[in-house]
Scaffold this active site. Structure first.
Site, PDB file in Angstrom:
ATOM      1  N   SER A  68       0.822  -1.208   0.000  1.00 11.17           N
ATOM      2  CA  SER A  68       0.000   0.000   0.000  1.00 11.17           C
ATOM      3  C   SER A  68       0.857   1.260   0.000  1.00 11.17           C
ATOM      4  O   SER A  68       1.713   1.422  -0.863  1.00 11.17           O
ATOM      5  CB  SER A  68      -0.894  -0.102   1.229  1.00 11.17           C
ATOM      6  OG  SER A  68      -1.971   0.729   1.142  1.00 11.17           O
ATOM      7  N   ALA A 357      -8.682   9.046   9.171  1.00  8.50           N
ATOM      8  CA  ALA A 357      -8.290  10.392   8.745  1.00  8.50           C
ATOM      9  C   ALA A 357      -7.500  10.337   7.442  1.00  8.50           C
ATOM     10  O   ALA A 357      -7.580  11.234   6.610  1.00  8.50           O
ATOM     11  CB  ALA A 357      -7.469  11.057   9.835  1.00  8.50           C
ATOM     12  N   ASN A 358      -6.744   9.245   7.225  1.00  3.78           N
ATOM     13  CA  ASN A 358      -5.916   9.165   6.021  1.00  3.78           C
ATOM     14  C   ASN A 358      -6.709   8.808   4.766  1.00  3.78           C
ATOM     15  O   ASN A 358      -6.155   8.684   3.691  1.00  3.78           O
ATOM     16  CB  ASN A 358      -4.765   8.172   6.224  1.00  3.78           C
ATOM     17  CG  ASN A 358      -5.264   6.762   6.523  1.00  3.78           C
ATOM     18  OD1 ASN A 358      -6.424   6.437   6.295  1.00  3.78           O
ATOM     19  ND2 ASN A 358      -4.390   5.927   7.034  1.00  3.78           N
ATOM     20  N   ARG A 487       0.701   4.963  20.000  1.00  5.15           N
ATOM     21  CA  ARG A 487       0.370   3.537  19.799  1.00  5.15           C
ATOM     22  C   ARG A 487       1.443   2.897  18.917  1.00  5.15           C
ATOM     23  O   ARG A 487       2.085   3.595  18.116  1.00  5.15           O
ATOM     24  CB  ARG A 487      -1.020   3.361  19.166  1.00  5.15           C
ATOM     25  CG  ARG A 487      -1.185   4.095  17.862  1.00  5.15           C
ATOM     26  CD  ARG A 487      -2.534   3.820  17.237  1.00  5.15           C
ATOM     27  NE  ARG A 487      -2.560   2.576  16.503  1.00  5.15           N
ATOM     28  CZ  ARG A 487      -2.074   2.424  15.275  1.00  5.15           C
ATOM     29  NH1 ARG A 487      -1.498   3.415  14.644  1.00  5.15           N
ATOM     30  NH2 ARG A 487      -2.144   1.252  14.680  1.00  5.15           N
ATOM     31  N   PRO A 488       1.626   1.576  19.071  1.00  3.59           N
ATOM     32  CA  PRO A 488       2.583   0.923  18.171  1.00  3.59           C
ATOM     33  C   PRO A 488       1.945   0.789  16.795  1.00  3.59           C
ATOM     34  O   PRO A 488       0.775   0.420  16.696  1.00  3.59           O
ATOM     35  CB  PRO A 488       2.786  -0.455  18.811  1.00  3.59           C
ATOM     36  CG  PRO A 488       1.594  -0.686  19.681  1.00  3.59           C
ATOM     37  CD  PRO A 488       1.010   0.644  20.038  1.00  3.59           C
ATOM     38  N   SER A 489       2.699   1.110  15.737  1.00  2.00           N
ATOM     39  CA  SER A 489       2.174   0.934  14.379  1.00  2.00           C
ATOM     40  C   SER A 489       1.960  -0.547  14.115  1.00  2.00           C
ATOM     41  O   SER A 489       2.702  -1.386  14.622  1.00  2.00           O
ATOM     42  CB  SER A 489       3.174   1.504  13.378  1.00  2.00           C
ATOM     43  OG  SER A 489       2.951   0.945  12.103  1.00  2.00           O
ATOM     44  N   GLY A 490       0.979  -0.861  13.304  1.00  4.42           N
ATOM     45  CA  GLY A 490       0.763  -2.254  12.908  1.00  4.42           C
ATOM     46  C   GLY A 490       1.347  -2.525  11.535  1.00  4.42           C
ATOM     47  O   GLY A 490       1.218  -3.632  11.019  1.00  4.42           O
ATOM     48  N   THR A 491       1.948  -1.522  10.919  1.00  3.26           N
ATOM     49  CA  THR A 491       2.506  -1.738   9.579  1.00  3.26           C
ATOM     50  C   THR A 491       3.983  -1.358   9.472  1.00  3.26           C
ATOM     51  O   THR A 491       4.619  -1.633   8.467  1.00  3.26           O
ATOM     52  CB  THR A 491       1.746  -0.906   8.515  1.00  3.26           C
ATOM     53  OG1 THR A 491       1.892   0.482   8.830  1.00  3.26           O
ATOM     54  CG2 THR A 491       0.280  -1.256   8.461  1.00  3.26           C
ATOM     55  N   ARG A 496       3.871   5.392  16.898  1.00  2.67           N
ATOM     56  CA  ARG A 496       3.334   6.626  16.318  1.00  2.67           C
ATOM     57  C   ARG A 496       2.894   7.563  17.437  1.00  2.67           C
ATOM     58  O   ARG A 496       2.248   7.120  18.394  1.00  2.67           O
ATOM     59  CB  ARG A 496       2.133   6.336  15.427  1.00  2.67           C
ATOM     60  CG  ARG A 496       2.457   5.554  14.182  1.00  2.67           C
ATOM     61  CD  ARG A 496       1.306   5.665  13.178  1.00  2.67           C
ATOM     62  NE  ARG A 496       1.417   4.664  12.127  1.00  2.67           N
ATOM     63  CZ  ARG A 496       2.183   4.805  11.052  1.00  2.67           C
ATOM     64  NH1 ARG A 496       2.912   5.888  10.890  1.00  2.67           N
ATOM     65  NH2 ARG A 496       2.217   3.857  10.130  1.00  2.67           N
TER      66      ARG A 496
HETATM   67  P1  NG1 Z   1      -0.484   1.690  11.409  1.00  2.57           P
HETATM   68  O1  NG1 Z   1       0.880   1.557  10.824  1.00  2.57           O
HETATM   69  O2  NG1 Z   1      -0.975   0.526  12.249  1.00  2.57           O
HETATM   70  O3  NG1 Z   1      -0.658   3.018  12.081  1.00  2.57           O
HETATM   71  C1  NG1 Z   1      -1.395   2.535   9.033  1.00  2.57           C
HETATM   72  C2  NG1 Z   1      -2.418   3.652   9.131  1.00  2.57           C
HETATM   73  C3  NG1 Z   1      -3.799   3.021   9.296  1.00  2.57           C
HETATM   74  C4  NG1 Z   1      -4.091   2.060   8.158  1.00  2.57           C
HETATM   75  C5  NG1 Z   1      -2.949   1.068   7.991  1.00  2.57           C
HETATM   76  C6  NG1 Z   1      -3.104   0.130   6.828  1.00  2.57           C
HETATM   77  C7  NG1 Z   1      -2.212   5.814  10.239  1.00  2.57           C
HETATM   78  C8  NG1 Z   1      -1.899   6.549  11.482  1.00  2.57           C
HETATM   79  N1  NG1 Z   1      -2.163   4.491  10.308  1.00  2.57           N
HETATM   80  O4  NG1 Z   1      -1.503   1.725  10.188  1.00  2.57           O
HETATM   81  O5  NG1 Z   1      -4.772   4.032   9.351  1.00  2.57           O
HETATM   82  O6  NG1 Z   1      -4.315   2.788   7.007  1.00  2.57           O
HETATM   83  O7  NG1 Z   1      -1.676   1.726   7.900  1.00  2.57           O
HETATM   84  O8  NG1 Z   1      -2.907   0.695   5.592  1.00  2.57           O
HETATM   85  O9  NG1 Z   1      -2.506   6.449   9.213  1.00  2.57           O
END
Ligand code: NG1
Length: 527
Positions: A68, A357-358, A487-491, A496
C-alpha cells in the site's frame, strides 16, 4: 491428510525457508515488511488462502501482494474473504503461526492440526479458488510466483492471476457500472440553481507512481463533465510513494511532487487538506439529508422505518471533525486503527459510515435497510414519481451500489465525492470550510521493542509501560485544546505519536515532548 498432500507440502515448503531472526506478525492489514524477507510468508499465505477457500465451501478468496502506502522496498500480503472484506480475525493467529513456523515439519504439523480443528475437507469435489493480484512494486513479480507455489501446494487449488490491479478492484465491479451510477446520481441533482463554479470540472489526481494512476486514465475516458488530470502516474520513472502519495501528503503535510502552485491555489503557503474526516462529513451530511427527505410525510408502517445512522472514527480523527459531526446530531463511535475494526463497527448500523483520517473508508448499508428501501422506492414511484422522497430513495440506492461495500475503495469514494459535491453545488473550498481542522502533528519514533506499548480505550490511552500515560497527560494539559496519544504501528516498526493543539506550534511542541517521553520510557531504536 493423504500422503500425496503431506509430501507436496513438505517438498514445496522446503524451497521457501523463513528468514532467520525475523518475527513476522499479522498487522493492521496483513503482513508488511521489507520485501527481501517475505517470500516464505507469501508462500505460506497462499496455503492459508487455499484452506480458507475450502473452509468457505470453495468460495473465491483474494490475495493482494502490496504494501500500500509504504516505501517501495517494502511489500506485503493482504487476504480478502468471500465477503470482500478482510480475512476473518479468527484466522489471524493461524496466519501468524504459519508465517513463523521454523521448518517444513513444523509447518506441516500446524496445518494438520488446524485442518482437523476446523474440519476442513481437503479432498472435495470443488477445488479451492484464489484470485491473485499485485501492485506495481518491482518485488511483486517474484512474490506473486511464491504465492502461486503456496496455493498449488494444496492439491487441486486453482489460481486466477489478475496481474497488476488495485486492492479494492480485486473484489469490485467494472468501471462501466460505476459510471452508470454516477450518471444516475447526477441526473437526480435538485433543480433550482445550485451551480458549480468554473474550474470545478477539473480534478488533478496524484497517482503516487503506483497502480491507481493507470486505472484512472481508463476512467477518464468514460466520465462526462469531469476532467481527470493524472500526475505521478508512474510512467516517467517516479518511485512509488516517494515524495508522493496520500500518506506522504497527510502525514508530512506537504504538496506531492509534480504539483505546482496553480494546482493548489496561488495564495496557498500551507496545504489545505481535505482528508478522510472531511469525506466522512460530506457523506454524512448527504446521507442524513436523504434519510430525512425520505421520512417526510410518511404515515403508513412501511414508510416509518427510522434508519439508524452511525459514523465511525479512530483516535486519529481531527478533534474538530468529531465536534462537527456531533453538532450535526450524529452518533459518533471510535474503534482502534485499522479498517477491519471500523468496518466491523459500521456494520452494526442500518447505514454506517467509516473513515480513517488518512482516507480509508466506505459506507455500509444493512441488508434489512436496503430491502426496506427497495420496497419504499417501489411504493413511492407508484404514488409520487419524481417527488423529492422518491428521488431520495433512488439516491440512497445508487449510493449503496456505487460505494464499495466490501472495503474502502479510493476510486468509488472519489466518484461519490464528485457526485455529492455536484448534488450540493459545492466547490472544494465550500466543502473544506465545513469546519476548520485543529492543528495537528504526527511523528514516528523508533524504539527497541514497540510491542512494549499496550493501549486501551480505542488506543486513546496507554496501559503499558506504567507511568507513561500520566506523563503524557501532564504534557498535554499544558496546551489549550491539547490532545495526544501514542500507539505501536501495525505496519511499520515504530511507535506513532499524535498531537493536536490550538496552534501549529503547540501541536508540534506537544508531539515532540511526547516523542521524548517515548524514548525515555522505551529506549532508542536501532536507527
Ligand atoms: P499503522 O501503521 O498501524 O498506524 C497505518 C495507518 C492506518 C491504516 C494502515 C493500513 C495511520 C496513522 N495508520 O496503520 O490508518 O491505514 O496503515 O494501511 O494512518
Amino acid at each position: 491428510m493423504k500422503e500425496e498432500q503431506r509430501s507436496l507440502l513438505l517438498s514445496s515448503s522446503s524451497r521457501f525457508p523463513p528468514p532467520q531472526g525475523v518475527r513476522l506478525s499479522y498487522g493492521t492489514s496483513g503482513f508488511r515488511a521489507d520485501a527481501a524477507v517475505l517470500e516464505s510468508t507469501v508462500y505460506r499465505m497462499g496455503i492459508l488462502a487455499a484452506l480458507r477457500s475450502l473452509n468457505t465451501e470453495s468460495s473465491v478468496i483474494g490475495i493482494m501482494i502490496t504494501a500500500s502506502h509504504n516505501k517501495v522496498s517494502d511489500n506485503g500480503v493482504k487476504i480478502a474473504d468471500p465477503s470482500g472484506g478482510m480475512l476473518s480475525q479468527e484466522w489471524e493467529p493461524f496466519a501468524d503461526a504459519l508465517a513463523n513456523a521454523p521448518t517444513p515439519q513444523h509447518l506441516l504439523q500446524l496445518i494438520t492440526e488446524f485442518v482437523e480443528k476446523e474440519s476442513i475437507l481437503l479432498e472435495t469435489v470443488r477445488p479451492a479458488e484464489i484470485l491473485l493480484g499485485r501492485d506495481t512494486r518491482p518485488s511483486g513479480e517474484s512474490l506473486l510466483e511464491a504465492t502461486k507455489q503456496g496455493i498449488s501446494s494444496i492439491l487441486g487449488a486453482v489460481t486466477i492471476d489478475m496481474g497488476i490491479v488495485t486492492t479494492p478492484q480485486l473484489h469490485w465491479m467494472a468501471f462501466t457500472q460505476l459510471m452508470l451510477l454516477v450518471r444516475c446520481l447526477t441526473d437526480l441533482i435538485p433543480s433550482g440553481g445550485r451551480k458549480m463554479s468554473e474550474g470545478d470540472e477539473k480534478l488533478v489526481v496524484d497517482g503516487a507512481n503506483g497502480v491507481g494512476g493507470e486505472k484512472l486514465e481508463l476512467l477518464n475516458k468514460m466520465l462526462d463533465g469531469l476532467l481527470i488530470d493524472v500526475r505521478n502516474s508512474g510512467k516517467d520513472g517516479g518511485i512509488l510513494n516517494e515524495g508522493v502519495g496520500a500518506d506522504y501528503v497527510q502525514k508530512e503535510k506537504l504538496v506531492p511532487q509534480g504539483f505546482d502552485s496553480q494546482d493548489i491555489g496561488l495564495s496557498c503557503s500551507k496545504i489545505e487538506l481535505v482528508d478522510g474526516d472531511k469525506i466522512l462529513s460530506l457523506f454524512a451530511i448527504f446521507i442524513k439529508e436523504q434519510l430525512s427527505s425520505l421520512n417526510e410525510g410518511g404515515e403508513n408502517t412501511i414508510s416509518s422505518y427510522q434508519a439508524h445512522l452511525g459514523v465511525v472514527q479512530t483516535a486519529y480523527a481531527n478533534g474538530a471533525s468529531t465536534d462537527y459531526l456531533k453538532k450535526l446530531g450524529l452518533e459518533v463511535v471510535f474503534t482502534p486503527t485499522g479498517v477491519k475494526y471500523l468496518h466491523e463497527k459500521a456494520a452494526e448500523y442500518d447505514v454506517g459510515i467509516y473513515f480513517e483520517a488518512n482516507g480509508h473508508g466506505t459506507i455500509l448499508f444493512s441488508e434489512s435497510f436496503l430491502l426496506w428501501l427497495q420496497g419504499r422506492h417501489k411504493e413511492l414511484s407508484a404514488v409520487s414519481k419524481g417527488s423529492e422522497q422518491e428521488k431520495a430513495a433512488l439516491r440512497l440506492l445508487a449510493v449503496s451500489k456505487l460505494i464499495n461495500q466490501a472495503v474502502g475503495d479510493a476510486l468509488s469514494g472519489l466518484l461519490l465525492v464528485e457526485a455529492v459535491l455536484r448534488h450540493m453545488g459545492w466547490s472544494i473550498h465550500r466543502w473544506s470550510d465545513l469546519y476548520q481542522d485543529l492543528p495537528s502533528r504526527q511523528i514516528k519514533v523508533k524504539v527497541v521493542d514497540r510491542t512494549a506499548v499496550v493501549t486501551a480505550n480505542a488506543e486513546t490511552m496507554v496501559v503499558q509501560p506504567p507511568g507513561i500515560q500520566e506523563a503524557i497527560n501532564a504534557e498535554t494539559a499544558k496546551y489549550p485544546q491539547g490532545r495526544s496519544f501514542i500507539r505501536p504501528s501495525g505496519t511499520e516498526d515504530v511507535i506513532r505519536v499524535y498531537a493536536e493543539a490550538s496552534t501549529q506550534e503547540g501541536a508540534d511542541s506537544l508531539a515532540n515532548s511526547v516523542a521524548t517521553l517515548v524514548r525515555q520510557f522505551l529506549g532508542p531504536g536501532s536507527s
